[in-house]
Scaffold this motif. Structure first.
Motif, short mmCIF file in Angstrom:
data_model
loop_
_atom_site.label_atom_id
_atom_site.label_comp_id
_atom_site.label_asym_id
_atom_site.label_seq_id
_atom_site.Cartn_x
_atom_site.Cartn_y
_atom_site.Cartn_z
N LEU A 1 0.67 -1.25 -0.01
CA LEU A 1 0.11 -0.03 -0.13
C LEU A 1 0.66 1.15 -0.03
CD1 LEU A 1 -2.74 1.55 0.25
CD2 LEU A 1 -2.58 1.33 2.71
N ASP A 2 1.89 1.17 0.80
CA ASP A 2 2.88 2.45 0.69
C ASP A 2 3.34 2.92 -0.47
OD1 ASP A 2 2.51 2.52 3.52
OD2 ASP A 2 4.63 1.70 4.13
N ASP A 3 3.37 2.16 -1.44
CA ASP A 3 3.78 2.36 -2.75
C ASP A 3 2.87 3.18 -3.71
OD1 ASP A 3 6.17 1.13 -2.08
OD2 ASP A 3 5.97 -0.69 -3.54
N VAL A 4 1.56 2.84 -3.14
CA VAL A 4 0.42 3.57 -4.05
C VAL A 4 -0.34 4.57 -3.23
CG1 VAL A 4 0.57 1.74 -5.76
CG2 VAL A 4 -0.92 1.74 -3.69
N ASP A 5 -0.40 4.73 -1.90
CA ASP A 5 -1.08 5.45 -1.09
C ASP A 5 -1.27 6.78 -1.59
OD1 ASP A 5 -2.87 5.88 1.05
OD2 ASP A 5 -1.36 6.24 2.47
N HIS A 6 -0.42 7.29 -2.13
CA HIS A 6 -0.41 8.67 -2.52
C HIS A 6 -1.21 8.95 -3.90
CE1 HIS A 6 2.58 7.01 -5.06
NE2 HIS A 6 2.31 7.90 -6.11
N VAL A 7 -1.57 7.85 -4.52
CA VAL A 7 -2.31 8.02 -5.72
C VAL A 7 -3.79 8.78 -5.51
CG1 VAL A 7 -3.32 6.74 -7.63
CG2 VAL A 7 -1.20 6.12 -6.75
N ASP A 8 -3.99 9.69 -6.21
CA ASP A 8 -5.57 10.31 -6.26
C ASP A 8 -6.72 9.43 -6.81
OD1 ASP A 8 -7.25 12.28 -5.72
OD2 ASP A 8 -6.80 13.35 -7.49
N ARG A 9 -6.74 8.47 -5.77
CA ARG A 9 -8.07 7.67 -6.02
C ARG A 9 -8.75 7.52 -4.70
NH1 ARG A 9 -6.64 9.07 -10.31
NH2 ARG A 9 -6.59 8.00 -12.19
N ALA A 10 -10.02 7.58 -4.49
CA ALA A 10 -10.77 7.45 -3.38
C ALA A 10 -10.59 5.87 -2.90
CB ALA A 10 -12.15 7.79 -3.28
N VAL A 11 -10.76 4.97 -3.91
CA VAL A 11 -10.60 3.70 -3.61
C VAL A 11 -9.60 2.79 -4.39
CG1 VAL A 11 -11.70 1.25 -3.81
CG2 VAL A 11 -13.15 3.68 -3.54
N PRO B 1 -5.58 -1.16 -13.01
CA PRO B 1 -4.21 -0.45 -12.95
C PRO B 1 -4.32 0.63 -11.84
CG PRO B 1 -5.28 0.66 -14.87
CD PRO B 1 -6.13 -0.60 -14.45
N VAL B 2 -3.39 1.19 -11.20
CA VAL B 2 -3.22 1.86 -10.13
C VAL B 2 -3.99 3.43 -10.32
CG1 VAL B 2 -0.90 2.86 -10.70
CG2 VAL B 2 -1.91 3.05 -8.12
N ASP B 3 -3.69 3.62 -11.69
CA ASP B 3 -4.47 5.14 -12.20
C ASP B 3 -5.69 4.84 -12.93
OD1 ASP B 3 -3.12 3.79 -14.12
OD2 ASP B 3 -1.95 5.67 -14.91
N TYR B 4 -6.42 3.79 -12.57
CA TYR B 4 -7.57 3.32 -13.31
C TYR B 4 -8.55 4.73 -13.49
CZ TYR B 4 -10.10 3.57 -8.73
OH TYR B 4 -10.61 3.70 -7.51
N SER B 5 -9.38 4.79 -14.78
CA SER B 5 -10.02 5.85 -14.99
C SER B 5 -11.05 6.02 -14.13
CB SER B 5 -10.71 5.59 -16.37
OG SER B 5 -11.64 6.68 -16.67
#
Length: 259
Positions: free
Chosen positions: A6-16, A118-122
């Motif tokens: 999670l720490d690798d992607v927690d910063h990503v701007d996605r609510a879920v 993907p981490v940056d899903y639409s």
């Protein structure tokens, strides 16, 4: 996403953020906490989630809602998880304590699908719609009674955690009172004040929770004997009263789905 910290992607701007993780048998995620709320689904196996004030046993095909910033430990017994890490502001209705819930077929399929994002899903397309629907489905779930409270005081908490590790039908209130240097009446009064239950009722429930992981690899008859029940029928009746389903529903042959 699969097997990503999670720490690798927690910063990503996605609510879920959906993440699927496979764990070796017996793996322990030691005490930790997340900034986000977590919906932890065991697609296979059994999980035991500990916090300072309780223990939650999560049978196969169930999930546990873990509040944000809650220190917890998870023991994995043959588990492949599908987790959702959710921004707290997106779920103001999230429970303040861990909560075990059922995962019906629609929710399960949504979780399995989301784990492939993907981490940056639409957020504007199908993937965003699935994420939104996941939160609606989770909000509709009702709590299941797969937990016991842990007393706040250190000496009573130690008694309870030791019992959870090795349930013994022969333990009595007298035994526990002696270990806390209290009379049986004073001990029982203090225990009830901290947990809302008598020690005997608490131990009976703890033994039934201990049955859930055992049923993965042992028969109802074997589990009943191991936990000190007079007969498989007595064990089945107590288990069904506590959890609403017979123990036969928790055997390994009943809990295999694609992951």
């Amino acid at each position: 996403m699969k097997n990503i910290p999670l720490d690798d992607v927690d910063h990503v701007d996605r609510a879920v953020l959906p993440i699927g993780t496979d764990y070796p048998a017996g793996h322990v995620l030691d005490w930790h906490e997340h900034r986000r709320a977590q919906f932890l689904y065991g697609a296979t196996g059994v999980m035991v989630v500990d916090t300072a004030d309780g223990t939650w046993t999560v049978p196969p095909e169930r999930a546990v809602l873990i509040p944000p910033a809650t220190l917890h430990r998870v023991r994995m017994l043959g588990v492949s998880t599908r987790s959702l890490y959710v921004e707290p502001g997106a779920v103001p209705w999230w429970p303040a304590r861990c909560t075990v819930v059922d995962v019906p077929p629609l929710l399960r399929e949504l979780l399995l699908s989301a784990a492939e994002f993907p981490v940056d899903y639409s957020v504007a397309g199908r993937e965003g719609a699935v994420a939104t629907l996941l939160l609606h489905e989770i909000a509709a779930r009702a709590p299941l009674p797969f937990h016991v409270d842990i007393p706040a005081s250190d000496d009573l908490a130690a008694l309870c955690r030791a019992y959870l590790d090795s349930p013994d039908a022969g333990v009595t209130n007298t035994d526990w009172a002696a270990r806390t240097a209290l009379s049986e009446r004073a001990f029982t009064r203090r225990f009830r004040a901290e947990t809302g239950e008598s020690p005997a009722v608490w131990r009976a429930r703890a033994r039934l929770l201990a049955a859930v992981p055992l049923l993965r690899t042992a028969s109802v008859t074997e589990v009943a004997a191991r936990l000190g029940y007079s007969s498989p029928a007595a064990f089945t009746a107590a288990f069904t009263r506590a959890f609403g389903l017979p123990p036969s529903r928790f055997g390994a042959s009943r809990t295999t789905h694609r992951v």
